[in-house]
Design a protein around this motif. Structure first.
Motif, PDB file in Angstrom:
ATOM      1  N   PRO A 223      33.170  -2.679 106.076  1.00 25.96           N
ATOM      2  CA  PRO A 223      33.521  -1.350 105.551  1.00 25.96           C
ATOM      3  C   PRO A 223      33.424  -0.240 106.597  1.00 25.96           C
ATOM      4  O   PRO A 223      34.189   0.729 106.546  1.00 25.96           O
ATOM      5  N   SER A 224      32.505  -0.371 107.546  1.00 25.70           N
ATOM      6  CA  SER A 224      32.369   0.669 108.575  1.00 25.70           C
ATOM      7  C   SER A 224      33.574   0.689 109.516  1.00 25.70           C
ATOM      8  O   SER A 224      33.824   1.691 110.189  1.00 25.70           O
ATOM      9  N   PHE A 225      34.319  -0.419 109.548  1.00 23.19           N
ATOM     10  CA  PHE A 225      35.550  -0.477 110.342  1.00 23.19           C
ATOM     11  C   PHE A 225      36.785  -0.145 109.494  1.00 23.19           C
ATOM     12  O   PHE A 225      37.899  -0.104 110.006  1.00 23.19           O
ATOM     13  N   GLY A 226      36.574   0.043 108.180  1.00 20.61           N
ATOM     14  CA  GLY A 226      37.683   0.381 107.297  1.00 20.61           C
ATOM     15  C   GLY A 226      38.641  -0.753 107.041  1.00 20.61           C
ATOM     16  O   GLY A 226      39.824  -0.527 106.777  1.00 20.61           O
ATOM     17  N   VAL A 227      38.117  -1.999 107.116  1.00 23.66           N
ATOM     18  CA  VAL A 227      38.967  -3.163 106.865  1.00 23.66           C
ATOM     19  C   VAL A 227      38.196  -4.184 106.033  1.00 23.66           C
ATOM     20  O   VAL A 227      36.965  -4.224 106.074  1.00 23.66           O
ATOM     21  N   PRO A 228      38.898  -5.017 105.262  1.00 19.91           N
ATOM     22  CA  PRO A 228      38.237  -6.137 104.581  1.00 19.91           C
ATOM     23  C   PRO A 228      37.701  -7.134 105.610  1.00 19.91           C
ATOM     24  O   PRO A 228      38.151  -7.159 106.762  1.00 19.91           O
ATOM     25  N   ALA A 229      36.765  -7.964 105.196  1.00 24.14           N
ATOM     26  CA  ALA A 229      36.153  -8.939 106.103  1.00 24.14           C
ATOM     27  C   ALA A 229      37.189  -9.884 106.711  1.00 24.14           C
ATOM     28  O   ALA A 229      37.053 -10.311 107.858  1.00 24.14           O
ATOM     29  N   LEU A 230      38.242 -10.179 105.955  1.00 25.26           N
ATOM     30  CA  LEU A 230      39.280 -11.091 106.425  1.00 25.26           C
ATOM     31  C   LEU A 230      39.968 -10.555 107.675  1.00 25.26           C
ATOM     32  O   LEU A 230      40.410 -11.322 108.535  1.00 25.26           O
ATOM     33  N   GLU A 231      40.049  -9.232 107.802  1.00 25.04           N
ATOM     34  CA  GLU A 231      40.674  -8.618 108.970  1.00 25.04           C
ATOM     35  C   GLU A 231      39.641  -8.300 110.049  1.00 25.04           C
ATOM     36  O   GLU A 231      39.986  -8.171 111.231  1.00 25.04           O
ATOM     37  N   HIS A 232      38.391  -8.176 109.650  1.00 24.25           N
ATOM     38  CA  HIS A 232      37.319  -7.909 110.623  1.00 24.25           C
ATOM     39  C   HIS A 232      36.944  -9.180 111.376  1.00 24.25           C
ATOM     40  O   HIS A 232      36.824  -9.175 112.601  1.00 24.25           O
ATOM     41  N   ASP A 233      36.779 -10.285 110.644  1.00 23.75           N
ATOM     42  CA  ASP A 233      36.478 -11.579 111.250  1.00 23.75           C
ATOM     43  C   ASP A 233      36.884 -12.670 110.267  1.00 23.75           C
ATOM     44  O   ASP A 233      36.116 -13.047 109.381  1.00 23.75           O
ATOM     45  N   ALA A 234      38.101 -13.173 110.441  1.00 30.82           N
ATOM     46  CA  ALA A 234      38.668 -14.136 109.489  1.00 30.82           C
ATOM     47  C   ALA A 234      37.903 -15.453 109.453  1.00 30.82           C
ATOM     48  O   ALA A 234      37.998 -16.197 108.470  1.00 30.82           O
ATOM     49  N   ASP A 235      37.139 -15.730 110.510  1.00 26.62           N
ATOM     50  CA  ASP A 235      36.394 -16.996 110.566  1.00 26.62           C
ATOM     51  C   ASP A 235      34.971 -16.879 110.023  1.00 26.62           C
ATOM     52  O   ASP A 235      34.231 -17.858 110.015  1.00 26.62           O
ATOM     53  N   SER A 236      34.576 -15.678 109.595  1.00 23.59           N
ATOM     54  CA  SER A 236      33.217 -15.485 109.090  1.00 23.59           C
ATOM     55  C   SER A 236      33.044 -16.184 107.741  1.00 23.59           C
ATOM     56  O   SER A 236      34.012 -16.377 106.997  1.00 23.59           O
ATOM     57  N   LYS A 237      31.812 -16.546 107.442  1.00 24.00           N
ATOM     58  CA  LYS A 237      31.531 -17.235 106.182  1.00 24.00           C
ATOM     59  C   LYS A 237      31.898 -16.361 104.984  1.00 24.00           C
ATOM     60  O   LYS A 237      32.376 -16.854 103.960  1.00 24.00           O
ATOM     61  N   GLY A 238      31.664 -15.049 105.117  1.00 23.42           N
ATOM     62  CA  GLY A 238      31.986 -14.133 104.020  1.00 23.42           C
ATOM     63  C   GLY A 238      33.478 -14.090 103.735  1.00 23.42           C
ATOM     64  O   GLY A 238      33.906 -14.178 102.579  1.00 23.42           O
ATOM     65  N   ALA A 239      34.282 -13.958 104.783  1.00 14.93           N
ATOM     66  CA  ALA A 239      35.738 -13.891 104.616  1.00 14.93           C
ATOM     67  C   ALA A 239      36.270 -15.189 104.026  1.00 14.93           C
ATOM     68  O   ALA A 239      37.111 -15.175 103.108  1.00 14.93           O
ATOM     69  N   ILE A 240      35.774 -16.318 104.530  1.00 14.88           N
ATOM     70  CA  ILE A 240      36.228 -17.621 104.036  1.00 14.88           C
ATOM     71  C   ILE A 240      35.851 -17.806 102.568  1.00 14.88           C
ATOM     72  O   ILE A 240      36.640 -18.319 101.768  1.00 14.88           O
ATOM     73  N   SER A 241      34.659 -17.342 102.195  1.00 14.42           N
ATOM     74  CA  SER A 241      34.206 -17.479 100.806  1.00 14.42           C
ATOM     75  C   SER A 241      35.099 -16.697  99.853  1.00 14.42           C
ATOM     76  O   SER A 241      35.465 -17.196  98.780  1.00 14.42           O
ATOM     77  N   TYR A 242      35.460 -15.473 100.222  1.00 14.44           N
ATOM     78  CA  TYR A 242      36.327 -14.680  99.341  1.00 14.44           C
ATOM     79  C   TYR A 242      37.744 -15.246  99.287  1.00 14.44           C
ATOM     80  O   TYR A 242      38.415 -15.158  98.249  1.00 14.44           O
ATOM     81  N   LEU A 243      38.187 -15.831 100.380  1.00 11.73           N
ATOM     82  CA  LEU A 243      39.494 -16.500 100.370  1.00 11.73           C
ATOM     83  C   LEU A 243      39.453 -17.701  99.425  1.00 11.73           C
ATOM     84  O   LEU A 243      40.396 -17.931  98.648  1.00 11.73           O
ATOM     85  N   ASN A 244      38.344 -18.430  99.442  1.00 16.15           N
ATOM     86  CA  ASN A 244      38.180 -19.561  98.518  1.00 16.15           C
ATOM     87  C   ASN A 244      38.115 -19.089  97.072  1.00 16.15           C
ATOM     88  O   ASN A 244      38.656 -19.742  96.170  1.00 16.15           O
ATOM     89  N   LEU A 245      37.454 -17.950  96.849  1.00 19.11           N
ATOM     90  CA  LEU A 245      37.397 -17.388  95.488  1.00 19.11           C
ATOM     91  C   LEU A 245      38.797 -17.019  95.000  1.00 19.11           C
ATOM     92  O   LEU A 245      39.165 -17.307  93.851  1.00 19.11           O
ATOM     93  N   ALA A 246      39.581 -16.390  95.876  1.00 17.87           N
ATOM     94  CA  ALA A 246      40.954 -16.020  95.508  1.00 17.87           C
ATOM     95  C   ALA A 246      41.773 -17.256  95.150  1.00 17.87           C
ATOM     96  O   ALA A 246      42.509 -17.263  94.150  1.00 17.87           O
ATOM     97  N   LYS A 247      41.633 -18.328  95.941  1.00 12.71           N
ATOM     98  CA  LYS A 247      42.351 -19.581  95.649  1.00 12.71           C
ATOM     99  C   LYS A 247      41.890 -20.158  94.311  1.00 12.71           C
ATOM    100  O   LYS A 247      42.713 -20.661  93.527  1.00 12.71           O
ATOM    101  N   GLU A 248      40.589 -20.086  94.037  1.00 12.57           N
ATOM    102  CA  GLU A 248      40.059 -20.604  92.780  1.00 12.57           C
ATOM    103  C   GLU A 248      40.622 -19.833  91.590  1.00 12.57           C
ATOM    104  O   GLU A 248      41.002 -20.423  90.572  1.00 12.57           O
ATOM    105  N   ILE A 249      40.703 -18.516  91.725  1.00 11.64           N
ATOM    106  CA  ILE A 249      41.250 -17.681  90.646  1.00 11.64           C
ATOM    107  C   ILE A 249      42.739 -17.982  90.435  1.00 11.64           C
ATOM    108  O   ILE A 249      43.211 -18.105  89.298  1.00 11.64           O
ATOM    109  N   ILE A 250      43.477 -18.086  91.529  1.00 11.04           N
ATOM    110  CA  ILE A 250      44.911 -18.394  91.414  1.00 11.04           C
ATOM    111  C   ILE A 250      45.097 -19.747  90.738  1.00 11.04           C
ATOM    112  O   ILE A 250      45.937 -19.900  89.833  1.00 11.04           O
TER     113      ILE A 250
END
Length: 255
Positions: A223-250
């Motif tokens: 948030p301090s960079f004004g971007v979602p985690a996926l754009e801040h560090d796409a390989d981070s555990k947080g970004a990957i987890s939310y991507l997995n959540l999005a896939k699960e919801i879809i």
């Protein structure tokens, strides 16, 4: 018609805004046209996706209270497929201003109706309360995601929230369902975190998402960079987890 999902829990600090921003960005990355509606007077979603709060002219407040056209409040973000309707500190007083209005619980639903077909997913970031604005969000939503922090008081207040959801299902929105309970701030090093996961899964079983969101510095930094985690560090555990959540919801919504 797009699916409207409210992210709600009256407990603060459980990751509602983090989830709203990063889930929405992940859905957008998976080529789903997505809109975040910030229904929290703290108005953190705007800065979290790179929008200067001082530049906001029309917010969800004006749409709900003054009847401003919802199209006037939609802002483009730097993320492809992701738009935002911002909040405003004035939303604090909206509950008092709306208390005598007819159909006050349906103001948000009425406001977003003209654009509901324009998005695949509409994510509503709720405030940490069960007040009139959160009730409006639940009345407008098709389903609810409940973030639950993996800490000692995780289940405290959850019964009250579930009771509120039942009341809304009975009186205001018969189509409302629970999309899932999302375990957040999970620390694999702590035995307590594992105990909370076990307890929540035992109590709520299939209502709990398979995806668990870990404690992750990149989620806190982004948030301090004004971007979602996926754009801040796409390989981070947080970004990957939310991507997995999005896939699960879809996946859950295409069965």
């Amino acid at each position: 018609m797009g699916k409207v999902i409210a992210i709600a829990n009256q407990k603060g600090g459980v990751g509602k805004t983090t989830t709203a921003i990063n889930l929405a960005a992940s859905l957008a990355a998976l080529e789903k046209k997505t809109l975040i509606i910030d229904a929290d007077p703290q108005a953190n979603s705007a800065s979290g996706v790179g929008i200067d709060p001082k530049s906001i002219e029309v917010s969800i407040y004006e749409c709900m209270v003054d009847g401003a056209p919802i199209e006037n409040a939609i802002l483009e973000t730097n993320t492809e497929n992701l738009h935002l309707i911002p909040s405003n500190i004035d939303l604090v007083g909206a509950e008092i201003e709306m208390v005598n209005l007819e159909g006050r619980e349906e103001k948000m639903k009425q406001a977003i109706a003209p654009i509901s077909d324009s998005y695949d997913y509409i994510i509503i970031d709720c405030s940490p309360s069960l007040g009139l604005i959160t009730i409006n969000a639940m009345t407008a939503a098709h389903s609810i995601i409940i973030p639950v922090q993996c800490e000692y008081f995780a289940l405290e207040g959850l019964g009250k929230l579930l009771n509120t959801i039942k009341i809304i299902q009975t009186r205001l929105n018969t189509e409302l369902s629970i999309e899932g309970i999302l375990l957040t701030m999970y620390d694999t090093r702590l035995r307590l975190s594992n105990q909370v996961v076990e307890e929540v899964r035992m109590h709520f079983q299939d209502l709990v998402f398979d995806t668990i969101i870990p404690r992750n510095i990149k989620l806190s930094e982004s948030p301090s960079f004004g971007v979602p985690a996926l754009e801040h560090d796409a390989d981070s555990k947080g970004a990957i987890s939310y991507l997995n959540l999005a896939k699960e919801i879809i996946d859950n919504n295409t069965l």
